[in-house]
Motif scaffolding. Structure first.
Motif, PDB file in Angstrom:
ATOM      1  N   ARG A 102       1.225  -1.395  -0.319  1.00 61.04           N
ATOM      2  CA  ARG A 102      -0.097  -0.069  -0.188  1.00 61.04           C
ATOM      3  C   ARG A 102       0.587   1.437   0.190  1.00 61.04           C
ATOM      4  NH1 ARG A 102      -5.250  -0.997   1.487  1.00 61.04           N
ATOM      5  NH2 ARG A 102      -5.058   1.355   2.627  1.00 61.04           N
ATOM      6  N   HIS A 103       2.294   0.457   0.460  1.00 58.86           N
ATOM      7  CA  HIS A 103       2.771   2.546   0.486  1.00 58.86           C
ATOM      8  C   HIS A 103       4.446   1.494  -0.106  1.00 58.86           C
ATOM      9  CE1 HIS A 103      -0.141   4.034   3.367  1.00 58.86           C
ATOM     10  NE2 HIS A 103      -0.172   3.174   3.788  1.00 58.86           N
ATOM     11  N   PRO A 104       4.325   1.942  -1.250  1.00 60.52           N
ATOM     12  CA  PRO A 104       6.142   1.238  -1.210  1.00 60.52           C
ATOM     13  C   PRO A 104       7.234   1.742  -1.599  1.00 60.52           C
ATOM     14  CG  PRO A 104       4.282   1.706  -3.651  1.00 60.52           C
ATOM     15  CD  PRO A 104       3.119   2.497  -2.269  1.00 60.52           C
ATOM     16  N   ASP A 105       6.985   3.016  -0.957  1.00 61.59           N
ATOM     17  CA  ASP A 105       8.714   4.094  -0.698  1.00 61.59           C
ATOM     18  C   ASP A 105       8.915   3.281   1.040  1.00 61.59           C
ATOM     19  OD1 ASP A 105       9.056   3.897  -3.297  1.00 61.59           O
ATOM     20  OD2 ASP A 105       7.786   5.861  -3.518  1.00 61.59           O
ATOM     21  N   ILE A 106       7.767   3.490   2.033  1.00 55.89           N
ATOM     22  CA  ILE A 106       7.780   3.257   3.321  1.00 55.89           C
ATOM     23  C   ILE A 106       8.976   3.001   4.073  1.00 55.89           C
ATOM     24  CG2 ILE A 106       6.607   0.951   3.723  1.00 55.89           C
ATOM     25  CD1 ILE A 106       5.422   4.309   5.818  1.00 55.89           C
ATOM     26  N   ALA A 107      10.267   2.096   3.389  1.00 55.23           N
ATOM     27  CA  ALA A 107      11.391   1.639   3.910  1.00 55.23           C
ATOM     28  C   ALA A 107      11.763   1.050   2.718  1.00 55.23           C
ATOM     29  CB  ALA A 107      10.756   0.639   5.036  1.00 55.23           C
ATOM     30  N   SER A 108      13.289   0.881   3.035  1.00 54.85           N
ATOM     31  CA  SER A 108      14.316   0.681   2.186  1.00 54.85           C
ATOM     32  C   SER A 108      14.348  -0.775   2.216  1.00 54.85           C
ATOM     33  CB  SER A 108      15.679   0.899   2.967  1.00 54.85           C
ATOM     34  OG  SER A 108      15.808   0.717   4.100  1.00 54.85           O
ATOM     35  N   LYS A 109      13.915  -1.722   3.153  1.00 54.37           N
ATOM     36  CA  LYS A 109      14.466  -3.428   3.083  1.00 54.37           C
ATOM     37  C   LYS A 109      13.279  -3.938   4.283  1.00 54.37           C
ATOM     38  CE  LYS A 109      19.584  -2.738   3.186  1.00 54.37           C
ATOM     39  NZ  LYS A 109      20.305  -3.108   3.233  1.00 54.37           N
ATOM     40  N   LEU A 110      12.446  -4.936   3.640  1.00 53.03           N
ATOM     41  CA  LEU A 110      11.836  -5.447   4.108  1.00 53.03           C
ATOM     42  C   LEU A 110      12.681  -7.029   4.770  1.00 53.03           C
ATOM     43  CD1 LEU A 110       7.931  -5.687   2.669  1.00 53.03           C
ATOM     44  CD2 LEU A 110       8.822  -4.234   5.117  1.00 53.03           C
ATOM     45  N   ILE A 111      12.277  -7.509   6.172  1.00 51.87           N
ATOM     46  CA  ILE A 111      12.442  -8.638   6.722  1.00 51.87           C
ATOM     47  C   ILE A 111      11.135  -9.501   7.173  1.00 51.87           C
ATOM     48  CG2 ILE A 111      13.901 -10.179   8.411  1.00 51.87           C
ATOM     49  CD1 ILE A 111      16.117  -7.798   7.910  1.00 51.87           C
ATOM     50  N   LEU A 112      10.650 -11.242   6.142  1.00 50.21           N
ATOM     51  CA  LEU A 112       9.064 -11.050   6.476  1.00 50.21           C
ATOM     52  C   LEU A 112      10.034 -12.354   7.088  1.00 50.21           C
ATOM     53  CD1 LEU A 112       7.715  -9.804   3.060  1.00 50.21           C
ATOM     54  CD2 LEU A 112       7.779  -8.801   6.040  1.00 50.21           C
ATOM     55  N   ALA A 113       9.417 -13.097   8.480  1.00 48.66           N
ATOM     56  CA  ALA A 113       9.786 -14.132   8.925  1.00 48.66           C
ATOM     57  C   ALA A 113       8.931 -14.621   9.892  1.00 48.66           C
ATOM     58  CB  ALA A 113      10.594 -13.927  10.560  1.00 48.66           C
ATOM     59  N   ASP A 114       8.573 -15.665   8.870  1.00 51.67           N
ATOM     60  CA  ASP A 114       7.175 -16.453   9.033  1.00 51.67           C
ATOM     61  C   ASP A 114       6.341 -15.991   8.816  1.00 51.67           C
ATOM     62  OD1 ASP A 114       8.509 -19.414  10.582  1.00 51.67           O
ATOM     63  OD2 ASP A 114       9.778 -17.971  11.245  1.00 51.67           O
ATOM     64  N   CYS A 115       5.967 -15.941   7.577  1.00 55.45           N
ATOM     65  CA  CYS A 115       5.012 -15.265   6.958  1.00 55.45           C
ATOM     66  C   CYS A 115       4.976 -15.475   5.761  1.00 55.45           C
ATOM     67  CB  CYS A 115       4.579 -13.843   7.834  1.00 55.45           C
ATOM     68  SG  CYS A 115       5.624 -12.918   6.167  1.00 55.45           S
ATOM     69  N   GLY A 116       3.780 -15.130   4.275  1.00 56.17           N
ATOM     70  CA  GLY A 116       3.574 -15.420   3.843  1.00 56.17           C
ATOM     71  C   GLY A 116       2.284 -14.198   2.200  1.00 56.17           C
ATOM     72  N   ALA A 117       2.080 -14.827   1.529  1.00 60.08           N
ATOM     73  CA  ALA A 117       1.024 -14.036   0.648  1.00 60.08           C
ATOM     74  C   ALA A 117      -0.588 -14.137   0.726  1.00 60.08           C
ATOM     75  CB  ALA A 117       1.810 -13.500  -0.534  1.00 60.08           C
ATOM     76  N   ALA A 118      -0.670 -15.033   1.055  1.00 59.42           N
ATOM     77  CA  ALA A 118      -2.266 -16.119   1.407  1.00 59.42           C
ATOM     78  C   ALA A 118      -1.510 -17.624   1.797  1.00 59.42           C
ATOM     79  CB  ALA A 118      -2.477 -16.301   0.202  1.00 59.42           C
ATOM     80  N   PHE A 119      -2.792 -17.581   2.247  1.00 58.82           N
ATOM     81  CA  PHE A 119      -2.769 -18.994   3.200  1.00 58.82           C
ATOM     82  C   PHE A 119      -3.270 -20.144   2.796  1.00 58.82           C
ATOM     83  CE2 PHE A 119      -1.908 -16.101   7.469  1.00 58.82           C
ATOM     84  CZ  PHE A 119      -1.426 -17.672   7.902  1.00 58.82           C
TER      85      PHE A 119
END
Length: 256
Positions: A102-119
């Motif tokens: 929703r906010h493409p420029d909100i941060a420089s990097k993401l770390i996504l631990a133990d999630c996903g895009a859909a169940f």
């Protein structure tokens, strides 16, 4: 040190100096799930560990996960700007990912631990069941299920003090916030929006995660334009608590 962000609606613990690093907690835990790694991270970063909307001292929002993501985007923008890094675990990862769509420029990097895009459908049904049982019988009725989704039975048996602490923290969750989040996650599908997330993303997953199984992270990393995937051996859904040094080692190069 606690501070309020997002026009006074969001409570967060802040420590250290340097680039802003946000840590978003999971649904079945709280911000203390980062206590084992925050001190070391604060040596190089300004570590901001919020209580997500509806948890602890942070005000709830209406409008589902998208509204939660927007509230967190407001806080990230206020405290870190575009140079911020956001790390989300479990539910916090879904919040971070939706925030980035929703906010493409909100941060420089993401770390996504133990999630996903859909169940998967069984994963969706598990959330519906947790919501229904907690509504009918209270949080105590799903505490064992919640802990099993966070930690393997062997880990629970070997760490009774930690598990006692985690159970007490879970029982402090607002039932309506939990039930609403379960309903949102049961319907969530962010896959169509992933192509718009251009920032570098590190996707992590515990090899024994039952809540968000490794195939979800494989799919997530494959669909994101600029992502890499790391499997954390021997870990389940909250690797930063189960194996903090392994977790820190896994993210070290990405944080530079």
């Amino acid at each position: 040190m606690d501070r309020f962000f997002a026009q006074g609606t969001l409570n967060a613990a802040v420590s250290g100096e340097g680039p802003a690093l946000f840590l978003f907690h999971s649904l079945l835990s709280d911000r203390a799930s980062f206590d084992a790694i925050a001190p070391q991270l604060s040596r190089t970063h300004r570590v901001i560990v919020p209580e997500l909307p509806g948890f602890g001292g942070s005000k709830a929002v209406s409008g589902g996960l998208a509204a939660v993501a927007d509230r967190m985007a407001e806080a990230v923008s206020e405290a870190g700007g575009r140079d911020a890094i956001v790390l989300g675990n479990g539910y916090g990862g879904f919040v971070a990912l939706q925030m980035a769509t929703r906010h493409p420029d909100i941060a420089s990097k993401l770390i996504l631990a133990d999630c996903g895009a859909a169940f998967s459908e069984p994963g969706r049904e598990a959330f519906r069941t947790m919501a229904a049982v907690s509504k009918a019988k209270g949080l105590a009725a799903i505490t064992d299920v919640a802990m099993r989704r966070l930690f393997a039975p062997e880990f629970q048996a070997a760490h009774p003090d930690l598990m006692r602490d985690r159970r007490e923290a879970f029982l402090k969750t607002d039932p309506e916030v939990l039930q609403g989040a379960c309903a949102q996650l049961a319907e969530l599908d962010l896959r169509p929006q992933l192509s718009g997330v251009k920032m570098p993303v590190l996707v992590l997953v515990g090899e024994h995660d039952e809540a968000t199984p490794p195939p979800m992270s494989h799919e997530l990393a494959a669909l994101l334009p600029n992502a890499r995937l790391k499997i954390l051996t021997g870990c389940a859904h909250v690797p930063q608590l189960q194996a903090p040094q392994d977790f820190l080692d896994a993210i070290a190069d990405f944080l530079k």
